[in-house]
Design a protein around this motif. Structure first.
Motif, PDB file in Angstrom:
ATOM      1  N   GLY A  31      -2.685   2.039  -4.678  1.00 31.33           N
ATOM      2  CA  GLY A  31      -2.002   3.321  -4.768  1.00 31.33           C
ATOM      3  C   GLY A  31      -2.831   4.342  -5.516  1.00 31.33           C
ATOM      4  N   ASP A  32      -2.343   5.565  -5.559  1.00 34.33           N
ATOM      5  CA  ASP A  32      -3.134   6.641  -6.168  1.00 34.33           C
ATOM      6  C   ASP A  32      -2.348   7.492  -7.146  1.00 34.33           C
ATOM      7  OD1 ASP A  32      -1.495   7.800  -4.163  1.00 34.33           O
ATOM      8  OD2 ASP A  32      -2.733   9.594  -4.266  1.00 34.33           O
ATOM      9  N   GLY A  33      -1.019   7.430  -7.089  1.00 35.58           N
ATOM     10  CA  GLY A  33      -0.231   8.428  -7.815  1.00 35.58           C
ATOM     11  C   GLY A  33       0.300   7.953  -9.155  1.00 35.58           C
TER      12      GLY A  33
ATOM     13  N   ILE B 179       0.836  -1.194   0.000  1.00 32.30           N
ATOM     14  CA  ILE B 179       0.000   0.000   0.000  1.00 32.30           C
ATOM     15  C   ILE B 179       0.874   1.248   0.000  1.00 32.30           C
ATOM     16  CG2 ILE B 179      -0.246  -0.042   2.527  1.00 32.30           C
ATOM     17  CD1 ILE B 179      -3.156   0.656   2.144  1.00 32.30           C
ATOM     18  N   ASP B 180       0.497   2.182  -0.846  1.00 38.16           N
ATOM     19  CA  ASP B 180       1.200   3.461  -0.933  1.00 38.16           C
ATOM     20  C   ASP B 180       0.780   4.324   0.254  1.00 38.16           C
ATOM     21  OD1 ASP B 180       2.181   6.008  -2.122  1.00 38.16           O
ATOM     22  OD2 ASP B 180       0.044   6.327  -2.465  1.00 38.16           O
ATOM     23  N   LYS B 181       1.638   5.236   0.684  1.00 40.67           N
ATOM     24  CA  LYS B 181       1.278   6.048   1.851  1.00 40.67           C
ATOM     25  C   LYS B 181       0.438   7.279   1.479  1.00 40.67           C
ATOM     26  CE  LYS B 181       4.207   8.861   4.017  1.00 40.67           C
ATOM     27  NZ  LYS B 181       3.518  10.179   4.110  1.00 40.67           N
ATOM     28  N   THR B 182       1.079   8.214   0.786  1.00 39.16           N
ATOM     29  CA  THR B 182       0.425   9.503   0.542  1.00 39.16           C
ATOM     30  C   THR B 182      -0.766   9.354  -0.405  1.00 39.16           C
ATOM     31  OG1 THR B 182       2.575  10.524   0.798  1.00 39.16           O
ATOM     32  CG2 THR B 182       0.836  11.893  -0.145  1.00 39.16           C
ATOM     33  N   GLY B 183      -1.929   9.756   0.053  1.00 45.55           N
ATOM     34  CA  GLY B 183      -3.116   9.701  -0.801  1.00 45.55           C
ATOM     35  C   GLY B 183      -3.820   8.354  -0.755  1.00 45.55           C
TER      36      GLY B 183
ATOM     37  N   ASN C 188       3.334   7.911  -9.790  1.00 46.66           N
ATOM     38  CA  ASN C 188       4.508   7.110  -9.465  1.00 46.66           C
ATOM     39  C   ASN C 188       4.144   5.696  -8.985  1.00 46.66           C
ATOM     40  OD1 ASN C 188       3.458   7.835  -7.030  1.00 46.66           O
ATOM     41  ND2 ASN C 188       5.341   8.649  -6.162  1.00 46.66           N
ATOM     42  N   ASP C 189       2.868   5.445  -8.736  1.00 46.64           N
ATOM     43  CA  ASP C 189       2.447   4.091  -8.339  1.00 46.64           C
ATOM     44  C   ASP C 189       2.121   3.222  -9.549  1.00 46.64           C
ATOM     45  OD1 ASP C 189       2.573   4.571  -5.567  1.00 46.64           O
ATOM     46  OD2 ASP C 189       0.621   5.560  -5.620  1.00 46.64           O
ATOM     47  N   ALA C 190       1.966   3.859 -10.713  1.00 46.73           N
ATOM     48  CA  ALA C 190       1.488   3.129 -11.892  1.00 46.73           C
ATOM     49  C   ALA C 190       2.317   1.876 -12.227  1.00 46.73           C
ATOM     50  CB  ALA C 190       1.395   4.064 -13.092  1.00 46.73           C
TER      51      ALA C 190
HETATM   52 MG   LIG Z   1       0.390   8.313  -3.414  1.00 51.68          MG
END
Ligand SMILES: [Mg+2]
Length: 385
Positions: free
Chosen positions: A271-273, A72-76, A275-277
């Motif tokens: 993730g959301d960003g 899991i990504d942190k921000t967002g 950079n998560d793609a």
């Molecule tokens: Mg993020």
């Protein structure tokens, strides 16, 4: 007549080869078998949509059932993704307002969520943005540019190191802020340390409950972030995640997932960003936050419309229920064909003189399809809360 009820569907005549052939064809028509999986997926997908779980491809829904590791990504994703500026510390000859003005002016060009917090803070203080030239963004590090004639650098410690700016005097302040779970951006002006900006991004209100539910479901939950380890651990502690990889570049996220898969883990990535793609595409199941970027949504098989973490729990429950439904449907279809085909082919004729009438075969086939459809429709009533 009493003992001859079976004559309605089993006839006592010598089986005509044509009649048996027709009965076999009707029974063997793979309607139920063909409907079994797509019906469950279709109804499951519809059920998900009503619970903010948008399934983009069926494979993702199927794969999520077997997932044992959630990355899991942190921000967002764990956090709101709407950070606020909570502190400005200075280290050089520039005052707090100048440090904020130069850094925030530069960040007006950036798309990073932390950058936005600076711009909002600057505007809230009524400070006019300065003009920016030569803006450049170093992914995973920070931004550089010329603001009002000053060479300005905003970024993490690695960025400062790379730009040859010594921020050691600011480290104790930075550490203290990070302990609180805040993100720290260093500011360099004209190649000297000028100060730091601490931005806090609180976890989503449902994060702790959702993570606990995922743990209970037997999942290993790992947080990946480009942020500093201390900030990441501050957030992780608040929501109950025990495994954290911090200071990552976007390509690191994907390679960590590749590594987990090589070791046999079934990995879902949320993730959301932008950079998560790559990581979303690398994982067995990519899950995007609907509140995130289009690129993330395009790279994911499942999107959580409202971006809440309880959506992860719902998606997992939906996947398990859908797969269970598919297995029930397939088992029924195989059983139906397994019994029906030998009957239609005349397996009972040598011993009992009975064969299956094509008319009954037709009725049975319709009933089998109906059974599969009805079973799939039960998913509509699935409780996901
Ligand atoms: Mg993020």
């Amino acid at each position: 007549m009493k003992q001859e009820w079976h004559k309605h569907f089993l006839t006592g005549t010598k089986p005509l080869q044509v009649q048996s052939a027709i009965a076999v064809l009707i029974i063997a028509c793979p309607c139920a078998l063909g409907l079994a999986t797509p019906m469950s997926i279709m109804v499951g997908t519809g059920r998900g949509a009503r619970a903010d779980v948008l399934v983009r491809n069926a494979e993702a829904l199927q794969a999520l059932d077997a997932v044992d590791t959630l990355v899991i990504d942190k921000t967002g994703t764990v956090t709101e993704g709407k950070p606020r500026l909570i502190a400005t510390e200075t280290a050089g000859k520039w005052g707090a307002e100048t440090v904020l003005r130069l850094a925030a002016s530069l960040e007006t060009r950036s798309v990073h969520p932390l950058a936005h917090a600076l711009v909002v803070a600057m505007e809230a203080k009524g400070i006019q943005a300065a003009s920016v030239a030569d803006f450049a963004s170093q992914t995973g590090l920070g931004v550089t540019g010329n603001v009002d004639g000053h060479a300005v650098v905003v970024g993490n410690q690695a960025q400062m190191q790379q730009q040859g700016i010594d921020v050691s005097a600011l480290i104790p302040d930075a550490d203290a802020r990070r302990e609180e779970g805040a993100g720290v951006m260093f500011v360099g002006i004209d190649r000297q340390a000028a100060g730091l900006l601490a931005v806090a991004d609180p976890p989503k209100p449902d994060a702790k409950v959702a993570i606990a539910a995922l743990h209970t479901a037997g999942m290993r939950v790992v947080m990946l972030t480009g942020d500093n380890a201390r900030t990441a651990e501050g957030i992780a502690r608040q929501v109950g995640i025990d495994e954290v990889h911090a200071d990552l570049r976007p390509e690191d996220k994907a390679s960590i997932i590749r590594d987990m898969k090589r070791k046999g883990a079934r990995v879902a990535m949320a993730g959301d960003g932008v950079n998560d793609a790559p990581a979303l595409a690398t994982a067995d199941v990519g899950i995007a936050m609907g509140t995130g970027t289009d690129v993330a949504i395009e790279s994911a098989g499942i999107t959580l419309a409202q971006g809440s973490l309880t959506g992860l729990v719902r998606a997992r429950r939906l996947s398990q229920a859908t797969m269970r439904n598919i297995r029930q449907n397939l088992a029924f279809s195989f059983l139906f064909n397994g019994i029906g085909i030998p009957l239609a082919a005349g397996v009972l004729y040598p011993a009992f003189g009975l064969t299956l009438s094509p008319m009954f075969a037709g009725g049975a086939m319709a009933l089998s399809s109906l059974t599969v459809v009805t079973n799939a429709l039960r998913l509509n009533a699935l409780n996901l809360r």
